[in-house]
Design an enzyme around this catalytic site. Structure first.
Site, PDB file in Angstrom:
ATOM      1  N   ASP A  24      43.538  30.141  41.764  1.00  0.00           N
ATOM      2  CA  ASP A  24      43.018  31.170  42.667  1.00  0.00           C
ATOM      3  C   ASP A  24      41.752  30.662  43.355  1.00  0.00           C
ATOM      4  O   ASP A  24      40.711  30.502  42.709  1.00  0.00           O
ATOM      5  CB  ASP A  24      42.719  32.434  41.862  1.00  0.00           C
ATOM      6  CG  ASP A  24      42.532  33.652  42.741  1.00  0.00           C
ATOM      7  OD1 ASP A  24      42.467  33.493  43.973  1.00  0.00           O
ATOM      8  OD2 ASP A  24      42.453  34.769  42.204  1.00  0.00           O
ATOM      9  N   ASP A  25      41.837  30.418  44.645  1.00  0.00           N
ATOM     10  CA  ASP A  25      40.732  29.892  45.459  1.00  0.00           C
ATOM     11  C   ASP A  25      40.408  28.423  45.158  1.00  0.00           C
ATOM     12  O   ASP A  25      39.317  27.949  45.487  1.00  0.00           O
ATOM     13  CB  ASP A  25      39.447  30.722  45.302  1.00  0.00           C
ATOM     14  CG  ASP A  25      39.586  32.139  45.827  1.00  0.00           C
ATOM     15  OD1 ASP A  25      40.610  32.454  46.444  1.00  0.00           O
ATOM     16  OD2 ASP A  25      38.650  32.942  45.606  1.00  0.00           O
ATOM     17  N   CYS A  81      44.520  35.819  49.333  1.00  0.00           N
ATOM     18  CA  CYS A  81      45.339  35.715  48.127  1.00  0.00           C
ATOM     19  C   CYS A  81      46.601  36.574  48.111  1.00  0.00           C
ATOM     20  O   CYS A  81      47.701  36.050  47.936  1.00  0.00           O
ATOM     21  CB  CYS A  81      44.486  35.990  46.901  1.00  0.00           C
ATOM     22  SG  CYS A  81      43.389  37.411  47.063  1.00  0.00           S
ATOM     23  N   ARG A  92      50.622  35.414  47.807  1.00  0.00           N
ATOM     24  CA  ARG A  92      51.441  35.750  46.648  1.00  0.00           C
ATOM     25  C   ARG A  92      52.694  36.525  47.064  1.00  0.00           C
ATOM     26  O   ARG A  92      53.780  36.324  46.506  1.00  0.00           O
ATOM     27  CB  ARG A  92      50.604  36.550  45.645  1.00  0.00           C
ATOM     28  CG  ARG A  92      49.510  35.723  45.019  1.00  0.00           C
ATOM     29  CD  ARG A  92      48.352  36.556  44.472  1.00  0.00           C
ATOM     30  NE  ARG A  92      47.190  35.695  44.321  1.00  0.00           N
ATOM     31  CZ  ARG A  92      46.890  35.031  43.207  1.00  0.00           C
ATOM     32  NH1 ARG A  92      47.647  35.165  42.133  1.00  0.00           N
ATOM     33  NH2 ARG A  92      45.830  34.246  43.162  1.00  0.00           N
ATOM     34  N   LYS A 116      47.110  36.829  37.501  1.00  0.00           N
ATOM     35  CA  LYS A 116      46.758  37.811  38.537  1.00  0.00           C
ATOM     36  C   LYS A 116      47.977  38.198  39.374  1.00  0.00           C
ATOM     37  O   LYS A 116      48.669  37.335  39.908  1.00  0.00           O
ATOM     38  CB  LYS A 116      45.657  37.210  39.419  1.00  0.00           C
ATOM     39  CG  LYS A 116      45.331  37.987  40.674  1.00  0.00           C
ATOM     40  CD  LYS A 116      44.179  37.333  41.408  1.00  0.00           C
ATOM     41  CE  LYS A 116      44.194  37.642  42.880  1.00  0.00           C
ATOM     42  NZ  LYS A 116      43.087  37.027  43.605  1.00  0.00           N
ATOM     43  N   HIS A 165      48.015  41.430  41.885  1.00  0.00           N
ATOM     44  CA  HIS A 165      47.408  41.801  43.176  1.00  0.00           C
ATOM     45  C   HIS A 165      48.446  42.222  44.217  1.00  0.00           C
ATOM     46  O   HIS A 165      48.237  42.046  45.417  1.00  0.00           O
ATOM     47  CB  HIS A 165      46.551  40.638  43.710  1.00  0.00           C
ATOM     48  CG  HIS A 165      45.467  41.082  44.645  1.00  0.00           C
ATOM     49  ND1 HIS A 165      44.713  40.204  45.392  1.00  0.00           N
ATOM     50  CD2 HIS A 165      44.995  42.330  44.961  1.00  0.00           C
ATOM     51  CE1 HIS A 165      43.836  40.854  46.120  1.00  0.00           C
ATOM     52  NE2 HIS A 165      43.978  42.141  45.879  1.00  0.00           N
ATOM     53  N   HIS A 170      38.531  31.562  40.717  1.00  0.00           N
ATOM     54  CA  HIS A 170      37.946  32.663  41.499  1.00  0.00           C
ATOM     55  C   HIS A 170      36.642  33.133  40.858  1.00  0.00           C
ATOM     56  O   HIS A 170      36.527  33.181  39.634  1.00  0.00           O
ATOM     57  CB  HIS A 170      38.954  33.820  41.551  1.00  0.00           C
ATOM     58  CG  HIS A 170      38.662  34.871  42.567  1.00  0.00           C
ATOM     59  ND1 HIS A 170      37.550  35.681  42.521  1.00  0.00           N
ATOM     60  CD2 HIS A 170      39.374  35.283  43.660  1.00  0.00           C
ATOM     61  CE1 HIS A 170      37.580  36.536  43.533  1.00  0.00           C
ATOM     62  NE2 HIS A 170      38.669  36.318  44.244  1.00  0.00           N
ATOM     63  N   ASP A 215      45.998  29.226  46.179  1.00  0.00           N
ATOM     64  CA  ASP A 215      46.606  30.313  46.957  1.00  0.00           C
ATOM     65  C   ASP A 215      46.040  30.456  48.366  1.00  0.00           C
ATOM     66  O   ASP A 215      46.630  31.140  49.201  1.00  0.00           O
ATOM     67  CB  ASP A 215      46.497  31.644  46.206  1.00  0.00           C
ATOM     68  CG  ASP A 215      45.063  32.095  45.981  1.00  0.00           C
ATOM     69  OD1 ASP A 215      44.140  31.276  46.137  1.00  0.00           O
ATOM     70  OD2 ASP A 215      44.861  33.271  45.617  1.00  0.00           O
ATOM     71  N   ASN A 216      44.894  29.841  48.641  1.00  0.00           N
ATOM     72  CA  ASN A 216      44.285  29.873  49.984  1.00  0.00           C
ATOM     73  C   ASN A 216      43.124  28.900  49.953  1.00  0.00           C
ATOM     74  O   ASN A 216      42.948  28.176  48.973  1.00  0.00           O
ATOM     75  CB  ASN A 216      43.811  31.279  50.356  1.00  0.00           C
ATOM     76  CG  ASN A 216      43.117  32.036  49.238  1.00  0.00           C
ATOM     77  OD1 ASN A 216      43.591  33.077  48.785  1.00  0.00           O
ATOM     78  ND2 ASN A 216      41.992  31.508  48.752  1.00  0.00           N
ATOM     79  N   LYS A 242      38.323  30.132  53.019  1.00  0.00           N
ATOM     80  CA  LYS A 242      39.155  31.321  52.813  1.00  0.00           C
ATOM     81  C   LYS A 242      38.831  32.445  53.799  1.00  0.00           C
ATOM     82  O   LYS A 242      37.679  32.693  54.120  1.00  0.00           O
ATOM     83  CB  LYS A 242      38.951  31.828  51.381  1.00  0.00           C
ATOM     84  CG  LYS A 242      39.686  33.108  51.029  1.00  0.00           C
ATOM     85  CD  LYS A 242      39.369  33.504  49.598  1.00  0.00           C
ATOM     86  CE  LYS A 242      40.000  34.846  49.230  1.00  0.00           C
ATOM     87  NZ  LYS A 242      39.674  35.235  47.828  1.00  0.00           N
TER      88      LYS A 242
END
Length: 620
Positions: A63-64, A101, A105, A163, A165, A255, A361-362, A422
């Site tokens: 994540d990130d 994110c 996903r 996660k 989301h 993250h 994810d980004n 991001k």
């Protein structure tokens, strides 16, 4: 009468002989049938033995996590387990996600563009004119089929940890969208130690386990460790039943907030005091040496509002460097727990038959999310943040109650050599490092590929690997949108260099920022001051850092790319938002200026030292 009522001895003998003969014929026929069935069974077993096992699938999402963070992509961060997957598999340098994110996903799990699958905008930032529109529900909508649903129907176990989301209502949670087992954080982020969430209106993070909402977390909970423990337990619970598994490992790390155990916090002490420019230059040098980026690649401009670290006082550089130390620890801790999963798969004999897909994810997070959440002094959320995230001393960073993010300077380092991060559709917001390893890969181990790829490609690739197909309709007869991605099968098999031709395009729009890429060309529109508030044109082959806007120079290409953008809008129900989280950014940042090394000379001029032979004391 007696002669009619009784058989003669000869008749009885003849009938008995016929009966024995008939019995022998029946027995022979039965044995023949049994023999034939046995032959068929042996034949089926032989066919089964000759048929390769369908692979297990493990998708690992950071994540990130930034493009250059892994060692195998030029980072100084120690990621031996991810690097080993890269050495056994293939690294990809032109892989794209979405700028944030939940849209990424949603596309990963549906194979459908974000404006059609329900995440046309992040739920947290849905604009007034998007509310109620199809494709902008703020959760993964019921108009799409999901990858775990289709793999489960094809005979796979389906597991998720981490996660989610993508929705919190009972019909939106992982168990309702195809996952057989799950341990999931439904929110977009939160504490790694407990259920503490970000705002006064929503102070508790929401978790599910196997489709049930949790009232508390395990006593020894630490997100990255617990997710790994749970997944290993899921895999072991079904071992030996002959079914392959699909595991979606959606790590919360790295993250913010940067929470991690004490023994992971001090592995890079002082390493980042040199500042972000030096670290970024070192990463680019390694990328060129590794073959990730071509020789002659320029690093993107430092963001104009980020200071040159050389002009900062040593204490300031040390404090800012400590934030990057914590981030590096987060990535290394995640790599450690990924290594635990890999080791377990080796122990149970499943590693060699497992496909691994690893990416972020980004782009890396450069925005001060904590400031966005807390808002202005005097507000409810500012008070909540001051009370809940009160551990502000650097010695407490990483503990429960602390909140640390590393800021735009280090986010640009994570995205070396690209521009921005991001939330934006510059390359630094949407291009990610990708590693694919396992039995699908027939390319040379450790090789690097530069084909243009997209997160939407994962759905058709994995359906193909599982021996199943994407249905045209749901079981209830509802028409499904077509997949937007392309299978990587031929490319992973070494038959082609890219799943796309120069005529194929990719499109993006989130928060009103928008872009299309077609071949080597990219058209980009971003809010001021990160963009011009108008269209910009870049040739990514010659200028991956997006330094040179060619819009005025190439009106022919502008016309072509604008037509491509319009095609994307029409095909994917794009509704440009009436409000954006970036709508006032130009007013809150200093005016944008060029980044020219050594300017202004005033602050870079060193103390003048005259020739030694001309130095003298004053005369009396």
């Amino acid at each position: 009468m007696a002669s009619l009522e009784k058989e003669s001895a000869g008749q009885a003998s003849a009938r008995a002989a016929d009966g024995k003969s008939s019995g022998r014929r029946w027995l022979a026929g039965l044995l023949g049938i049994v023999g034939m069935l046995a032959t068929l069974a042996v034949s089926d077993l032989a066919i089964a033995a000759d048929t390769p096992r369908r692979p297990n699938i493990v998708v690992i999402l950071g994540d990130d996590m930034g493009f250059s963070d892994m060692g195998s992509f030029g980072g100084e961060i120690r990621t031996p387990n991810l690097d080993t997957l890269a050495k056994k598999g293939v690294r990809f340098t032109n892989f794209y996600t979405n700028p944030s994110c939940s849209p990424t996903r949603a596309t990963l799990l549906s194979g459908v563009d974000t404006h059609r699958n329900g995440l046309g905008n992040m739920d947290e930032w849905t604009a007034p004119n998007q509310r109620g529109a199809v494709g902008y529900e703020g959760y993964l909508n019921d108009r799409v089929a999901t990858l775990p649903q289709l793999l489960r129907d094809a005979g796979y176990h389906t597991y998720m940890v981490g996660k989610w989301h993508l929705g919190k209502n009972p019909e939106q949670i992982p168990a309702a969208r195809g996952f057989e087992r799950d341990f999931s954080l439904l929110d977009g982020a939160g504490s790694y130690w407990d259920m503490t969430n970000f705002t006064g209106a929503s102070p508790l993070s929401v978790f599910t386990e196997d489709g049930r909402y949790l009232t508390k977390l395990p006593d020894d909970y630490y997100a990255t460790k617990t997710y790994t423990d749970k997944l290993i337990g899921f895999i072991d619970a079904n071992r030996g039943d002959g079914k392959p598994f699909f595991a979606y490992v959606a790590h919360q790390a790295p993250h913010d907030p940067y929470h991690l155990p004490h023994d992971w916090r001090n592995r890079h002490v002082g390493e980042y005091d040199k500042g972000w420019d030096a670290v970024r230059a070192e990463r680019l040098k390694r990328q060129v040496e590794l073959g990730i980026m071509p020789a002659g690649t320029q690093v993107a401009e430092r963001m104009w509002f980020v200071p040159d670290p050389i002009v900062l006082a040593p204490a300031s550089r040390a404090i800012l460097g400590k934030k990057m130390e914590l981030y590096a620890g987060m990535v290394e801790n995640m790599d450690f727990h990924i290594g635990r999963l890999i080791d377990h798969l080796k122990e149970i004999g499943e590693y060699d038959n497992t496909v691994f897909i690893v990416f972020g994810d980004n782009g890396a997070e450069g925005t001060d999310l904590f400031a966005q959440i807390a808002g202005k002094p005097g507000t409810r959320d500012f008070l909540y943040a001051a009370i809940t995230w009160s551990q502000t001393h650097p010695n407490a960073w990483g503990d429960p109650g602390s909140y640390v993010g590393y800021g735009p300077m280090w986010a640009q380092v994570s995205m070396t050599p690209f521009s921005q991060y991001k939330g934006w559709v510059a390359e630094g917001g949407i291009r990610n490092a990708l590693v694919v390893s396992g039995p699908l890969v027939k390319r040379p181990a450790g090789s690097i590929n530069h084909g243009v790829m997209h997160v939407a490609d994962i759905m058709p690739t994995l359906l193909e690997a599982a021996g199943t197909v994407y249905p045209g309709k749901t079981s209830g007869g509802h028409e499904l949108p077509p997949l937007m991605g392309k299978s990587w099968g031929p490319m992973l098999g070494g038959q082609v260099e890219s799943p796309r031709t120069a005529q194929d395009y990719l499109g993006w729009e989130v928060f009103g920022n928008r872009a299309v890429r077609k071949g080597d060309w990219k058209l980009r529109w971003q809010y001021k001051p990160f963009g011009k508030g108008g269209w910009e044109l870049f040739n990514l082959k010659n200028d991956p850092a997006e330094r040179i806007d060619l819009a005025a120079e190439r009106p022919d290409k502008m016309k072509e790319m604008l037509a491509t953008w319009n095609d994307y809008v029409q095909a994917n129900n794009v509704i440009l938002p009436s409000r954006s989280p970036f709508e006032t950014l130009e007013d809150s940042l200093p005016p944008r200026v060029a980044d020219d090394a050594g300017y202004p000379p005033l602050i870079y001029k060193r103390q003048f030292v005259p020739p030694k032979e001309m130095v003298a004391d004053p005369q009396l």
